[in-house]
Design a protein around this motif. Structure first.
Motif, PDB file in Angstrom:
ATOM      1  N   ASP A   1       1.003  -1.459  -0.115  1.00 34.70           N
ATOM      2  CA  ASP A   1      -0.135   0.113  -0.562  1.00 34.70           C
ATOM      3  C   ASP A   1       0.754   1.060  -0.073  1.00 34.70           C
ATOM      4  O   ASP A   1       0.701   2.067  -0.013  1.00 34.70           O
ATOM      5  N   GLY A   2       2.020   1.264  -0.063  1.00 31.92           N
ATOM      6  CA  GLY A   2       3.460   2.676  -0.073  1.00 31.92           C
ATOM      7  C   GLY A   2       3.213   1.904   1.443  1.00 31.92           C
ATOM      8  O   GLY A   2       4.616   3.663   0.958  1.00 31.92           O
ATOM      9  N   SER A   3       2.854   1.596   1.979  1.00 31.43           N
ATOM     10  CA  SER A   3       3.754   2.848   4.008  1.00 31.43           C
ATOM     11  C   SER A   3       5.109   1.490   3.698  1.00 31.43           C
ATOM     12  O   SER A   3       5.118   0.737   3.269  1.00 31.43           O
ATOM     13  N   PRO A   4       5.820   2.329   4.940  1.00 31.96           N
ATOM     14  CA  PRO A   4       6.852   1.967   5.008  1.00 31.96           C
ATOM     15  C   PRO A   4       7.389   0.491   5.682  1.00 31.96           C
ATOM     16  O   PRO A   4       6.150   0.532   6.909  1.00 31.96           O
ATOM     17  N   ILE A   5       8.081   0.462   4.993  1.00 31.46           N
ATOM     18  CA  ILE A   5       8.506  -0.850   6.150  1.00 31.46           C
ATOM     19  C   ILE A   5       9.570  -0.524   7.261  1.00 31.46           C
ATOM     20  O   ILE A   5      10.574  -0.802   7.071  1.00 31.46           O
ATOM     21  N   PRO A   6       9.333  -0.603   8.361  1.00 33.78           N
ATOM     22  CA  PRO A   6      10.070  -0.519   9.695  1.00 33.78           C
ATOM     23  C   PRO A   6      11.901  -0.798   9.082  1.00 33.78           C
ATOM     24  O   PRO A   6      11.917  -2.480   9.249  1.00 33.78           O
ATOM     25  N   ALA A   7      12.685  -0.315   9.661  1.00 36.98           N
ATOM     26  CA  ALA A   7      13.458  -1.115   9.330  1.00 36.98           C
ATOM     27  C   ALA A   7      14.250  -2.220  10.446  1.00 36.98           C
ATOM     28  O   ALA A   7      14.823  -2.714  11.038  1.00 36.98           O
ATOM     29  N   GLU A   8      13.684  -2.507  11.302  1.00 41.80           N
ATOM     30  CA  GLU A   8      13.568  -3.291  12.692  1.00 41.80           C
ATOM     31  C   GLU A   8      13.084  -4.357  12.266  1.00 41.80           C
ATOM     32  O   GLU A   8      14.087  -5.411  12.460  1.00 41.80           O
ATOM     33  N   TYR A   9      12.487  -4.400  11.725  1.00 44.96           N
ATOM     34  CA  TYR A   9      11.638  -5.588  10.633  1.00 44.96           C
ATOM     35  C   TYR A   9      12.635  -6.037   9.602  1.00 44.96           C
ATOM     36  O   TYR A   9      13.156  -7.224   9.515  1.00 44.96           O
ATOM     37  N   VAL A  10      13.169  -5.417   8.911  1.00 47.86           N
ATOM     38  CA  VAL A  10      14.482  -5.808   7.614  1.00 47.86           C
ATOM     39  C   VAL A  10      15.365  -5.866   8.465  1.00 47.86           C
ATOM     40  O   VAL A  10      15.958  -7.355   7.929  1.00 47.86           O
TER      41      VAL A  10
END
Length: 311
Positions: A254-263
């Motif tokens: 949906d265009g919302s950012p992926i959190p860095a901690e998930y990455v």
């Protein structure tokens, strides 16, 4: 792998050093059972055959029934033969995190073959991870967040700039051929005033193996996200370009950012659950590209590993 996971690729060894001829005879002798063996074992390592660069085509013809070009591939490679490429050309001191080849694309190779032409001076293993184990190792919060899929964005320049050009990416100099390729993929694109192209694609975060039905982690969000580059590199790029102008970037669908901690969790748990395949010159590794993800450990000295793929 973790202590509870004892899987490793099946090693097929010989002391005859019969080269490509012996390898081809072994594979041909198995007939249809060879494909079943690959699915059952997920990965096969051929040791001691002594396949030479001159005989590599014969070996690959046996392992890969329909060799594919690396069209729409995002990593830097050099084409060195008939749909044979160098493995990702990335500085030797860095780790390449786990990924299934071209999982960001609408279609991907089902098999990958790696060939060690020059043994690394130290390190340089190819880690492989069971992609179902990788998926299961992620926190439920992360798996749920990715359930709607991801959106990949590529900014491909016209011959000068960061990242790859569209000509290298699509192996053509024709805009019409690029559009003909992208048309059936579900991607959207726009040609930019500077001659480059921006391509946007929404893809699922997981897939199921067509034979086993196993659900596997199957996206490259950690490699396309600035956080996956490390803090220093990400900060340097942020000073040069806004995120939507980077050579590649990723968000949720949906265009919302992926959190860095998930990455960080995705990257680290993939590597933590991986098994290293060490290299000797002449070795080959064949993997099922859905069941296994792969990467690269840092190395010293020389290392030359070639890769080819098939559907």
């Amino acid at each position: 792998m973790t202590d509870t996971q004892t899987w490793t690729p099946l090693e097929i060894e010989t002391e005859c050093e019969g080269g490509a001829e012996e390898l081809v005879e072994r594979v041909a002798g198995m007939g249809e059972e060879f494909g079943k063996l690959l699915v059952a074992e997920k990965g096969l390592v051929f040791r001691g055959f002594g396949v030479t660069p001159e005989d590599l085509d014969r070996a690959l013809d046996a392992l890969l029934p329909n060799r594919l070009a690396y069209v729409h591939g995002n990593s830097p490679r050099t084409k060195v033969g008939s749909n044979v490429y160098t493995s990702t050309e990335y500085p030797r001191e860095f780790t390449i995190s786990m990924h299934n080849e071209m999982s960001y694309a609408h279609a991907w190779p089902s098999r990958l073959a790696f060939y060690c032409q020059v043994q690394p001076g130290g390190g340089g293993a190819t880690p492989v991870v069971d992609a179902a184990v990788w998926y299961g190792s992620l926190d439920a919060e992360v798996r749920e967040a990715f359930a709607g899929g991801v959106r990949y964005v590529q900014n491909l320049h016209d011959g000068y700039g960061l990242g790859k050009s569209w000509q290298d990416t699509f192996e053509t100099t024709s805009r019409e051929e690029v559009e003909a390729f992208l048309g059936p993929t579900g991607a959207t694109w726009e040609w930019k005033a500077d001659g480059g192209i921006r391509v946007s694609s929404v893809r699922p975060a997981t897939t199921r193996h067509p034979v086993t039905g196993a659900e596997v982690w199957f996206n490259q969000s950690d490699q396309w996200h600035p956080a996956g580059l490390g803090d220093d590199t990400a900060a340097a790029l942020a000073q040069i370009l806004p995120e939507d102008e980077l050579p590649q970037s990723v968000t949720f669908a949906d265009g919302s950012p992926i959190p860095a901690e998930y990455v960080a969790q995705i990257r680290d748990r993939g590597l933590a659950n991986a098994v290293d395949v060490d290299w000797r010159a002449g070795d080959l590794l064949l993997i099922d590209n859905v069941l296994l993800a792969h990467g690269r450990r840092p190395f010293v000295g020389d290392r030359r590993v070639l890769v080819a793929m098939s559907d």
